[in-house]
Write a protein that holds these residues in place. Structure first.
Motif, PDB file in Angstrom:
ATOM      1  N   UNK A 156       0.826  -1.207   0.000  1.00 54.92           N
ATOM      2  CA  UNK A 156       0.000   0.000   0.000  1.00 54.92           C
ATOM      3  C   UNK A 156       0.860   1.256   0.000  1.00 54.92           C
ATOM      4  N   UNK A 157       1.902   1.280   0.834  1.00 54.66           N
ATOM      5  CA  UNK A 157       2.757   2.465   0.932  1.00 54.66           C
ATOM      6  C   UNK A 157       3.478   2.728  -0.384  1.00 54.66           C
ATOM      7  N   UNK A 158       4.086   1.688  -0.950  1.00 54.17           N
ATOM      8  CA  UNK A 158       4.783   1.877  -2.227  1.00 54.17           C
ATOM      9  C   UNK A 158       3.784   2.241  -3.319  1.00 54.17           C
ATOM     10  N   UNK A 159       2.554   1.722  -3.221  1.00 56.74           N
ATOM     11  CA  UNK A 159       1.525   2.072  -4.193  1.00 56.74           C
ATOM     12  C   UNK A 159       1.121   3.531  -4.106  1.00 56.74           C
ATOM     13  N   UNK A 160       1.009   4.056  -2.874  1.00 55.87           N
ATOM     14  CA  UNK A 160       0.637   5.463  -2.692  1.00 55.87           C
ATOM     15  C   UNK A 160       1.732   6.381  -3.219  1.00 55.87           C
ATOM     16  N   UNK A 161       2.989   6.060  -2.895  1.00 56.45           N
ATOM     17  CA  UNK A 161       4.099   6.889  -3.388  1.00 56.45           C
ATOM     18  C   UNK A 161       4.174   6.808  -4.908  1.00 56.45           C
ATOM     19  N   UNK A 162       4.018   5.601  -5.439  1.00 55.47           N
ATOM     20  CA  UNK A 162       4.016   5.445  -6.899  1.00 55.47           C
ATOM     21  C   UNK A 162       2.843   6.184  -7.529  1.00 55.47           C
ATOM     22  N   UNK A 163       1.741   6.299  -6.776  1.00 55.54           N
ATOM     23  CA  UNK A 163       0.595   7.051  -7.286  1.00 55.54           C
ATOM     24  C   UNK A 163       0.953   8.512  -7.487  1.00 55.54           C
ATOM     25  N   UNK A 164       1.789   9.050  -6.601  1.00 56.45           N
ATOM     26  CA  UNK A 164       2.262  10.413  -6.782  1.00 56.45           C
ATOM     27  C   UNK A 164       3.046  10.558  -8.066  1.00 56.45           C
ATOM     28  N   UNK A 165       3.852   9.563  -8.361  1.00 60.86           N
ATOM     29  CA  UNK A 165       4.623   9.554  -9.608  1.00 60.86           C
ATOM     30  C   UNK A 165       3.689   9.547 -10.813  1.00 60.86           C
ATOM     31  N   UNK A 166       2.616   8.754 -10.713  1.00 59.18           N
ATOM     32  CA  UNK A 166       1.670   8.674 -11.818  1.00 59.18           C
ATOM     33  C   UNK A 166       0.743   9.870 -11.898  1.00 59.18           C
ATOM     34  N   UNK A 167       0.338  10.399 -10.729  1.00 58.47           N
ATOM     35  CA  UNK A 167      -0.578  11.530 -10.697  1.00 58.47           C
ATOM     36  C   UNK A 167       0.061  12.799 -11.247  1.00 58.47           C
ATOM     37  N   UNK A 168       1.377  12.844 -11.216  1.00 54.48           N
ATOM     38  CA  UNK A 168       2.105  14.012 -11.718  1.00 54.48           C
ATOM     39  C   UNK A 168       1.673  14.395 -13.124  1.00 54.48           C
ATOM     40  N   UNK A 169       1.480  13.405 -13.969  1.00 53.73           N
ATOM     41  CA  UNK A 169       1.114  13.675 -15.362  1.00 53.73           C
ATOM     42  C   UNK A 169      -0.228  14.381 -15.463  1.00 53.73           C
ATOM     43  N   UNK A 170      -1.170  13.998 -14.613  1.00 56.11           N
ATOM     44  CA  UNK A 170      -2.507  14.593 -14.684  1.00 56.11           C
ATOM     45  C   UNK A 170      -2.490  16.055 -14.274  1.00 56.11           C
ATOM     46  N   UNK A 171      -1.518  16.435 -13.458  1.00 51.69           N
ATOM     47  CA  UNK A 171      -1.398  17.822 -13.017  1.00 51.69           C
ATOM     48  C   UNK A 171      -0.597  18.650 -14.016  1.00 51.69           C
ATOM     49  N   UNK A 172       0.541  18.116 -14.427  1.00 56.05           N
ATOM     50  CA  UNK A 172       1.473  18.933 -15.197  1.00 56.05           C
ATOM     51  C   UNK A 172       1.235  18.907 -16.709  1.00 56.05           C
ATOM     52  N   UNK A 173       0.630  17.856 -17.237  1.00 56.57           N
ATOM     53  CA  UNK A 173       0.368  17.845 -18.681  1.00 56.57           C
ATOM     54  C   UNK A 173      -0.573  18.982 -19.101  1.00 56.57           C
ATOM     55  N   UNK A 174      -1.705  19.209 -18.405  1.00 62.29           N
ATOM     56  CA  UNK A 174      -2.543  20.359 -18.776  1.00 62.29           C
ATOM     57  C   UNK A 174      -1.831  21.698 -18.580  1.00 62.29           C
ATOM     58  N   UNK A 175      -0.998  21.787 -17.529  1.00 66.46           N
ATOM     59  CA  UNK A 175      -0.240  23.017 -17.301  1.00 66.46           C
ATOM     60  C   UNK A 175       0.701  23.290 -18.478  1.00 66.46           C
ATOM     61  N   UNK A 176       1.393  22.250 -18.912  1.00 69.71           N
ATOM     62  CA  UNK A 176       2.311  22.397 -20.043  1.00 69.71           C
ATOM     63  C   UNK A 176       1.573  22.855 -21.302  1.00 69.71           C
ATOM     64  N   UNK A 177       0.440  22.216 -21.570  1.00 68.04           N
ATOM     65  CA  UNK A 177      -0.330  22.579 -22.762  1.00 68.04           C
ATOM     66  C   UNK A 177      -0.890  23.987 -22.646  1.00 68.04           C
ATOM     67  N   UNK A 178      -1.355  24.364 -21.457  1.00 65.50           N
ATOM     68  CA  UNK A 178      -1.902  25.704 -21.255  1.00 65.50           C
ATOM     69  C   UNK A 178      -0.826  26.770 -21.451  1.00 65.50           C
ATOM     70  N   UNK A 179       0.407  26.495 -21.006  1.00 60.48           N
ATOM     71  CA  UNK A 179       1.494  27.462 -21.152  1.00 60.48           C
ATOM     72  C   UNK A 179       1.926  27.588 -22.613  1.00 60.48           C
ATOM     73  N   UNK A 180       2.080  26.453 -23.300  1.00 58.66           N
ATOM     74  CA  UNK A 180       2.627  26.471 -24.657  1.00 58.66           C
ATOM     75  C   UNK A 180       1.549  26.708 -25.707  1.00 58.66           C
ATOM     76  N   UNK A 181       0.374  26.133 -25.524  1.00 60.72           N
ATOM     77  CA  UNK A 181      -0.659  26.177 -26.559  1.00 60.72           C
ATOM     78  C   UNK A 181      -2.012  26.602 -25.996  1.00 60.72           C
ATOM     79  N   UNK A 182      -2.113  27.814 -25.428  1.00 55.98           N
ATOM     80  CA  UNK A 182      -3.372  28.251 -24.814  1.00 55.98           C
ATOM     81  C   UNK A 182      -4.507  28.430 -25.817  1.00 55.98           C
ATOM     82  N   UNK A 183      -4.170  28.622 -27.097  1.00 62.04           N
ATOM     83  CA  UNK A 183      -5.190  28.812 -28.127  1.00 62.04           C
ATOM     84  C   UNK A 183      -5.631  27.497 -28.768  1.00 62.04           C
ATOM     85  N   UNK A 184      -5.075  26.372 -28.273  1.00 56.74           N
ATOM     86  CA  UNK A 184      -5.428  25.043 -28.778  1.00 56.74           C
ATOM     87  C   UNK A 184      -5.196  24.933 -30.287  1.00 56.74           C
TER      88      UNK A 184
END
Length: 461
Positions: A156-184
């Motif tokens: 469970x502990x390693x799964x939760x920490x690994x979840x942080x590694x995986x959850x990173x994409x859901x947070x930062x991918x939209x941020x990256x797209x919003x910064x670089x391509x706000x006009x879609x």
């Protein structure tokens, strides 16, 4: 764990005064926060069209998406760095080791703003090798420290920490797209962007990300520490006769409640002689090949029939949330059943999703999102389960170094993937690439089905 003498850590002492639930929450906060920053390794697929397009237009016209695939391969040098992380953690302290890793990651991202404007080779070294080195050190230090505070809940502990590694994409991918391509703005059918207003935002993206990472890591590093030394009951009478100064000297290494119960404690040299290690190595090779292929090429594949960059970012974000939740779920399933059952389920499902992925070209956006999410759920098993298997098969004491050697398989699979992408992707196309890739998780299923006949394999079945 360190075998050398250490000073008492007042932060560790303070955390230990909390209830068991609160103390593990505090430790997990630090470990997950660090993994959120280094987990942006998995946003490479989202950034790939931006980076390749910028370099083709301003740095080196010969650069293609296929060439860029070598960068995540060498970001994947973090297995080597995990061995270094184990050594720095035991030589100094987990906090110092994690600081070294985090500093390398954030510095590499900041320097990439300069490197991408000058040459592919410089960008490759900075965003590939330097990022990978820091990620590996920070990754293994954070997860092994969290496990040390809850050695009876490894999955469970390693799964939760690994979840942080995986959850990173859901947070930062939209941020990256919003910064670089706000006009879609749309990409071409080949997956490249040509709009100048979009391309000029690419270098500054790295600077902004580095500032975010640095702030998050600075807060997280405060609580990255091992639990304080606790004498066993057999030593209590001796402890009563020791004064405070001498007791301080006893802080040589943490002693956990289950230390005496653990019978298997294999060093890396002993582990490398075990057939169980090579079964796990081969299975992880297969799992990391299909996972890295999908992480890095899902977007260029999707944009070949979906002209909506913002949809791609949001789809990736949704799939990444599912991936993060799945990592916890796979860890929980492993604790309740076994590593063999959990990984066998994940690899069989992954084979089905990959084999049928080309159908989404005809079925449209909704189907692509479903298949993307399903595949990401399966991929969540890889990081959550293999460190658990390493501890169960080879012991807790050398887990950082042992896992570092095991995860070298991801570097080998990354090299194979980069070579296939550069030399054969254009020839075989995505349909055959998905069909070929679907074979790898099926091979992992076969390997893990046979692991019980190896010396330590029965411990994970």
């Amino acid at each position: 764990m360190s075998l050398c003498r250490r000073r008492r850590d007042p932060i560790a002492d303070t955390i230990y005064t909390l209830s068991p639930f609160k103390r593990i929450c505090v430790i997990l906060f630090g470990a997950v926060s660090i993994h959120l920053t280094i987990g942006t390794y998995h946003t490479f697929g989202n950034m790939l069209p931006y980076m390749a397009s910028y370099m083709r237009n301003f740095t080196d016209p010969s650069v293609r998406i296929e060439h860029m695939m070598w960068i995540p391969t060498f970001q994947g040098c973090f297995p080597f760095a995990m061995v270094i992380g184990g050594l720095t953690s035991s030589t100094f302290s987990p906090r110092v080791s994690a600081f070294i890793g985090c500093a390398l990651v954030t510095s590499s991202v900041a320097l990439s703003a300069y490197a991408i404007q000058h040459s592919f080779a410089m960008f490759f070294i900075v965003y590939g090798l330097l990022f990978g080195l820091g990620s590996g050190i920070a990754y293994v230090t954070a997860v092994s420290t969290a496990i040390n505070w809850a050695p009876d809940k490894i999955g469970v502990v390693s799964g939760i920490v690994a979840a942080g590694f995986g959850l990173s994409s859901s947070i930062f991918a939209p941020i990256q797209t919003w910064i670089v391509n706000p006009m879609n703005l749309p990409a071409t059918k080949d997956g490249y962007f040509v709009q100048p207003e979009l391309l000029h935002r690419v270098p500054s993206l790295f600077t902004k990300l580095a500032l975010i990472y640095g702030c998050m890591q600075a807060i997280a590093l405060i609580v990255v520490c091992d639990p304080p030394f606790r004498k066993s009951r057999s030593n209590e009478s001796i402890a009563n006769d020791v004064d405070d100064d001498e007791e301080d000297d006893d802080y040589e290494r943490p002693v956990f409640d289950n230390d005496e119960d653990t019978t298997i404690q294999l060093s890396p040299n002993e582990m490398l002689k075990s057939p169980t290690f090579y079964c796990l190595f081969a299975a992880l090779f297969c799992c990391s090949f299909y996972a890295n292929m999908f992480y890095n090429l899902y977007k260029t594949y999707g944009e070949s029939f979906i002209e909506d960059d913002m949809f791609m970012a949001m789809a990736f974000s949704i799939a990444s949330v599912a991936n993060a939740i799945a990592r916890i779920g796979w860890g929980y399933l492993t604790d309740r059943t076994s590593f063999q059952i959990a990984l066998s389920t994940a690899t069989c499902l992954a084979s089905v999703f990959l084999l049928t992925m080309p159908m989404t070209r005809e079925l449209g956006k909704g189907a692509f999102l479903f298949w993307l999410t399903g595949t990401f759920v399966c991929m969540g098993a890889t990081h959550a389960l293999f460190i658990t298997a390493t501890v169960k098969c080879f012991g807790n004491r050398h887990k950082a170094n042992n896992y570092g050697y095991l995860i070298l398989s991801t570097t080998a699979s990354g090299i194979l993937l980069a070579a296939i992408s550069q030399f054969y992707l254009k020839t075989i196309g995505y349909t055959y690439l998905f069909i070929i890739t679907s074979i790898f998780p099926f091979f992992a299923f076969i390997i893990i089905s046979c692991i019980q006949w190896t010396p330590q394999g029965k411990l994970v079945t």
